[in-house]
Scaffold this motif. Structure first.
Motif, PDB file in Angstrom:
ATOM      1  N   ARG A   1       2.734 -86.114  35.704  1.00 48.36           N
ATOM      2  CA  ARG A   1       2.140 -86.718  34.273  1.00 48.36           C
ATOM      3  C   ARG A   1       3.926 -86.806  34.003  1.00 48.36           C
ATOM      4  O   ARG A   1       4.103 -87.266  31.847  1.00 48.36           O
ATOM      5  CB  ARG A   1       2.609 -85.449  33.169  1.00 48.36           C
ATOM      6  CG  ARG A   1       1.116 -84.497  33.504  1.00 48.36           C
ATOM      7  CD  ARG A   1       0.977 -83.314  32.457  1.00 48.36           C
ATOM      8  NE  ARG A   1      -0.397 -82.534  32.915  1.00 48.36           N
ATOM      9  CZ  ARG A   1      -0.946 -81.256  31.916  1.00 48.36           C
ATOM     10  NH1 ARG A   1       0.271 -80.615  30.959  1.00 48.36           N
ATOM     11  NH2 ARG A   1      -2.326 -80.993  32.683  1.00 48.36           N
ATOM     12  N   ILE A   2       4.467 -87.289  34.994  1.00 46.69           N
ATOM     13  CA  ILE A   2       5.908 -88.012  33.943  1.00 46.69           C
ATOM     14  C   ILE A   2       5.394 -89.444  34.250  1.00 46.69           C
ATOM     15  O   ILE A   2       5.466 -89.723  35.272  1.00 46.69           O
ATOM     16  CB  ILE A   2       6.413 -87.525  35.148  1.00 46.69           C
ATOM     17  CG1 ILE A   2       7.229 -85.686  35.442  1.00 46.69           C
ATOM     18  CG2 ILE A   2       8.021 -88.006  35.512  1.00 46.69           C
ATOM     19  CD1 ILE A   2       7.893 -85.255  36.544  1.00 46.69           C
ATOM     20  N   GLN A   3       6.052 -89.868  33.157  1.00 42.05           N
ATOM     21  CA  GLN A   3       5.696 -91.439  32.983  1.00 42.05           C
ATOM     22  C   GLN A   3       6.769 -91.962  33.353  1.00 42.05           C
ATOM     23  O   GLN A   3       8.077 -91.909  33.481  1.00 42.05           O
ATOM     24  CB  GLN A   3       6.008 -91.609  31.422  1.00 42.05           C
ATOM     25  CG  GLN A   3       5.534 -90.985  30.200  1.00 42.05           C
ATOM     26  CD  GLN A   3       3.578 -91.825  29.853  1.00 42.05           C
ATOM     27  OE1 GLN A   3       3.889 -92.852  29.478  1.00 42.05           O
ATOM     28  NE2 GLN A   3       3.214 -90.858  30.104  1.00 42.05           N
ATOM     29  N   THR A   4       6.492 -93.849  33.789  1.00 39.15           N
ATOM     30  CA  THR A   4       7.657 -94.656  34.837  1.00 39.15           C
ATOM     31  C   THR A   4       8.411 -95.324  33.524  1.00 39.15           C
ATOM     32  O   THR A   4       7.648 -95.278  32.269  1.00 39.15           O
ATOM     33  CB  THR A   4       6.545 -95.249  35.937  1.00 39.15           C
ATOM     34  OG1 THR A   4       5.868 -95.999  34.701  1.00 39.15           O
ATOM     35  CG2 THR A   4       5.854 -94.514  36.588  1.00 39.15           C
ATOM     36  N   ASN A   5       8.834 -96.084  33.809  1.00 37.49           N
ATOM     37  CA  ASN A   5       9.794 -96.883  32.858  1.00 37.49           C
ATOM     38  C   ASN A   5       9.180 -97.616  32.690  1.00 37.49           C
ATOM     39  O   ASN A   5       8.911 -97.837  30.806  1.00 37.49           O
ATOM     40  CB  ASN A   5      11.257 -97.315  33.703  1.00 37.49           C
ATOM     41  CG  ASN A   5      12.045 -96.933  33.828  1.00 37.49           C
ATOM     42  OD1 ASN A   5      12.793 -96.357  32.879  1.00 37.49           O
ATOM     43  ND2 ASN A   5      12.950 -97.290  34.870  1.00 37.49           N
ATOM     44  N   GLU A   6       8.256 -98.436  33.311  1.00 35.77           N
ATOM     45  CA  GLU A   6       6.915 -99.146  32.481  1.00 35.77           C
ATOM     46  C   GLU A   6       5.981 -98.399  31.381  1.00 35.77           C
ATOM     47  O   GLU A   6       5.687 -99.026  30.935  1.00 35.77           O
ATOM     48  CB  GLU A   6       5.823 -99.834  33.516  1.00 35.77           C
ATOM     49  CG  GLU A   6       6.958-101.006  34.996  1.00 35.77           C
ATOM     50  CD  GLU A   6       7.662-100.375  35.541  1.00 35.77           C
ATOM     51  OE1 GLU A   6       7.446 -98.843  35.762  1.00 35.77           O
ATOM     52  OE2 GLU A   6       8.902-100.447  35.899  1.00 35.77           O
ATOM     53  N   GLN A   7       5.442 -97.476  31.542  1.00 34.58           N
ATOM     54  CA  GLN A   7       4.353 -96.430  30.926  1.00 34.58           C
ATOM     55  C   GLN A   7       4.976 -95.690  29.520  1.00 34.58           C
ATOM     56  O   GLN A   7       4.911 -96.093  28.654  1.00 34.58           O
ATOM     57  CB  GLN A   7       4.110 -95.232  31.508  1.00 34.58           C
ATOM     58  CG  GLN A   7       3.452 -96.035  32.886  1.00 34.58           C
ATOM     59  CD  GLN A   7       2.823 -95.061  33.723  1.00 34.58           C
ATOM     60  OE1 GLN A   7       3.824 -93.444  33.718  1.00 34.58           O
ATOM     61  NE2 GLN A   7       1.441 -94.728  34.373  1.00 34.58           N
ATOM     62  N   ILE A   8       7.203 -95.905  29.384  1.00 33.20           N
ATOM     63  CA  ILE A   8       7.381 -95.093  28.858  1.00 33.20           C
ATOM     64  C   ILE A   8       7.038 -96.074  27.005  1.00 33.20           C
ATOM     65  O   ILE A   8       7.285 -97.349  26.842  1.00 33.20           O
ATOM     66  CB  ILE A   8       8.553 -94.837  28.362  1.00 33.20           C
ATOM     67  CG1 ILE A   8       8.681 -93.729  29.735  1.00 33.20           C
ATOM     68  CG2 ILE A   8       9.759 -94.227  27.708  1.00 33.20           C
ATOM     69  CD1 ILE A   8      10.144 -93.671  30.546  1.00 33.20           C
ATOM     70  N   GLN A   9       6.355 -95.622  26.262  1.00 31.03           N
ATOM     71  CA  GLN A   9       6.210 -95.633  24.951  1.00 31.03           C
ATOM     72  C   GLN A   9       7.466 -96.333  24.058  1.00 31.03           C
ATOM     73  O   GLN A   9       8.161 -95.031  23.782  1.00 31.03           O
ATOM     74  CB  GLN A   9       5.459 -94.829  23.695  1.00 31.03           C
ATOM     75  CG  GLN A   9       5.696 -94.993  22.216  1.00 31.03           C
ATOM     76  CD  GLN A   9       3.936 -95.880  22.510  1.00 31.03           C
ATOM     77  OE1 GLN A   9       5.048 -97.842  22.039  1.00 31.03           O
ATOM     78  NE2 GLN A   9       3.230 -96.342  22.671  1.00 31.03           N
ATOM     79  N   ARG A  10       8.170 -97.713  23.759  1.00 29.73           N
ATOM     80  CA  ARG A  10       9.340 -97.191  23.046  1.00 29.73           C
ATOM     81  C   ARG A  10       9.004 -97.773  21.936  1.00 29.73           C
ATOM     82  O   ARG A  10      10.425 -98.519  21.381  1.00 29.73           O
ATOM     83  CB  ARG A  10      10.266 -98.778  23.976  1.00 29.73           C
ATOM     84  CG  ARG A  10      10.253 -98.208  25.180  1.00 29.73           C
ATOM     85  CD  ARG A  10      10.700 -99.586  26.794  1.00 29.73           C
ATOM     86  NE  ARG A  10      11.045 -98.472  27.905  1.00 29.73           N
ATOM     87  CZ  ARG A  10      11.504 -98.299  27.909  1.00 29.73           C
ATOM     88  NH1 ARG A  10      12.429 -98.025  28.243  1.00 29.73           N
ATOM     89  NH2 ARG A  10      10.883 -97.981  29.734  1.00 29.73           N
TER      90      ARG A  10
END
Ligand SMILES: Cc1cc2nc3c(=O)[nH]c(=O)nc-3n(C[C@H](O)[C@H](O)[C@H](O)COP(=O)(O)O)c2cc1C
Length: 385
Positions: A313-322
């Protein structure tokens, strides 16, 4: 009641709360106190090859409280050295503990020469230890002073100890002072360790400003505390996926909910040390009770239902909603005009009109700091209007 039993390196524990090595586990009698207070297992205070290090200076404990405005953190700063015992007496204590305890008892050794790693491992195995921690990572142990890298020292220790003890699990205790603990642990897995402890403590320094001297004994000391938990959680969650061996978590455990979090991150068992040093043996049962409460609340019946659950469940840098989705809003009816939100807002979004504070949705970047710091929770994060 949920089933808390677990298997660690082929050894069955009634529950995953393990008392980590320190003075609190230095004798058979103290190990028995761990069991009487509900520990699933305990690791005996480390035996050191270096005789000089078997005596601790006095005093060797300091609880350092630090403040940043209204915020506080604490460190158990200590220079408690090795077990006072020579090898023969150390093995006798293990044997005595095995006669009086039903929980698993682990030895812990910290040697320098390959021959002594071998001898000490053999003596502990002979004495009946259930498993053996190889403590190459002591914050004031002899390895800090050698030219070997931590990885080289761990591999050398594992190889030598294995020659002396081939029937028990050997578990490397890893230092937090590594550039990439996850990569290191995977390499240790490939090198044949049966399990790992993540982590030992960091080494720190505290200065007395009057005398301008290092405090207590005049040197560096181990330091840890509640703050260490997040580092432990991070690296265990990053190490656990694809690892073939079990992880014993160690570092910052203060409550049963910390134990639950470390299990969610992938730990098989959770070692606790400073909490028992500071709160006494009775505190062990509180940790176990709180773990039970967490599992009851979540409806878990066994540890395997949630072990490692957080990892995917830990988001990668690419997945994080910004995208900027929320902004802060002050509830004027509650606001006491303390001004903390205006002090910390680097966007100048908090606007003051006399005694009234408001937030410009156009200027607010939604960082959430004002809501976090508002002493009466009068600020909410709402969807961008
Ligand atoms: C007073 C004290 C003595 C310790 N002695 C040992 C030791 O002999 N061997 C060892 O491997 N770790 C030792 N540790 C490290 C602990 O076992 C544990 O890994 C570390 O303190 C992090 O856990 P905690 O945050 O629950 O204290 C010691 C820690 C403290 C506070």
């Amino acid at each position: 009641m949920a089933d808390l039993t677990t298997d660690f390196c082929g050894i069955r524990l009634d529950n995953p709360v393990v008392v980590g090595p320190a003075g609190i586990t230095a004798t058979a009698e103290r190990l028995r106190r761990c069991e009487d207070n509900g520990a699933g297992a305990a690791v005996m205070k480390s035996y050191f090859e270096h005789e000089l290090l078997r005596q601790s200076p006095t005093p060797h404990f300091k609880v350092i409280q630090r403040r940043l405005g209204p915020y506080r953190s604490s460190t158990l700063y200590s220079f408690e050295q090795a077990s006072p015992y020579g090898l023969q007496e150390y093995a006798q204590q293990i044997q005595a503990a095995k006669e009086t305890c039903t929980m698993p008892v682990f030895g812990s050794i910290d040697c320098v020469t390959p021959e002594h790693w071998r001898q000490a491992a053999a003596a502990c195995q002979q004495a009946g230890t259930d498993g053996l921690e190889l403590n190459v990572s002591c914050p004031h142990g002899p390895h800090a002073m050698t030219q070997m890298t931590m990885f080289e020292a761990m591999i050398a220790a594992l190889d030598a100890a294995r020659q002396g003890a081939d029937r028990i699990p050997l578990i490397l205790k890893v230092s937090p002072q590594l550039d990439n603990p996850a990569a290191t642990v995977h390499r240790l897995n490939a090198a044949g360790t049966d399990g790992v402890v993540m982590f030992n403590r960091l080494t720190g320094l505290e200065i007395d400003l009057d005398s301008e001297q290092p405090i207590m004994h005049g040197g560096y000391a181990g330091h840890g505390g509640p703050w260490a938990l997040h580092y432990t959680l991070r690296w265990i969650s990053q190490t656990y996926p694809d690892l073939d061996i079990p992880i014993a978590a160690s570092g910052g455990v203060c409550t049963g909910t910390d134990v639950a979090k470390l299990l969610l991150a992938g730990a098989t068992v959770v070692e606790t040390c400073s909490a028992v040093v500071l709160q006494g043996y009775e505190y062990i049962s509180q940790l176990v009770d709180e773990l039970h409460q967490f599992m009851a609340k979540k409806g878990y019946e066994s540890l395997s239902e949630f072990r490692g659950k957080i990892c995917h469940r830990i988001q990668t840098n690419e997945q994080i909603q910004r995208a900027r989705t929320r902004v802060a809003e002050i509830d004027a009816s509650q606001c006491t005009a303390c001004g903390i939100c205006a002090t910390v807002c680097i966007y100048r979004a908090v606007q003051q009109d006399g005694e009234d504070y408001g937030i410009s949705a156009a200027l607010c970047q939604g960082c959430g700091l004002c809501a976090e710091l508002c002493p009466i929770q009068a600020i909410a994060m709402i969807p961008v209007p």
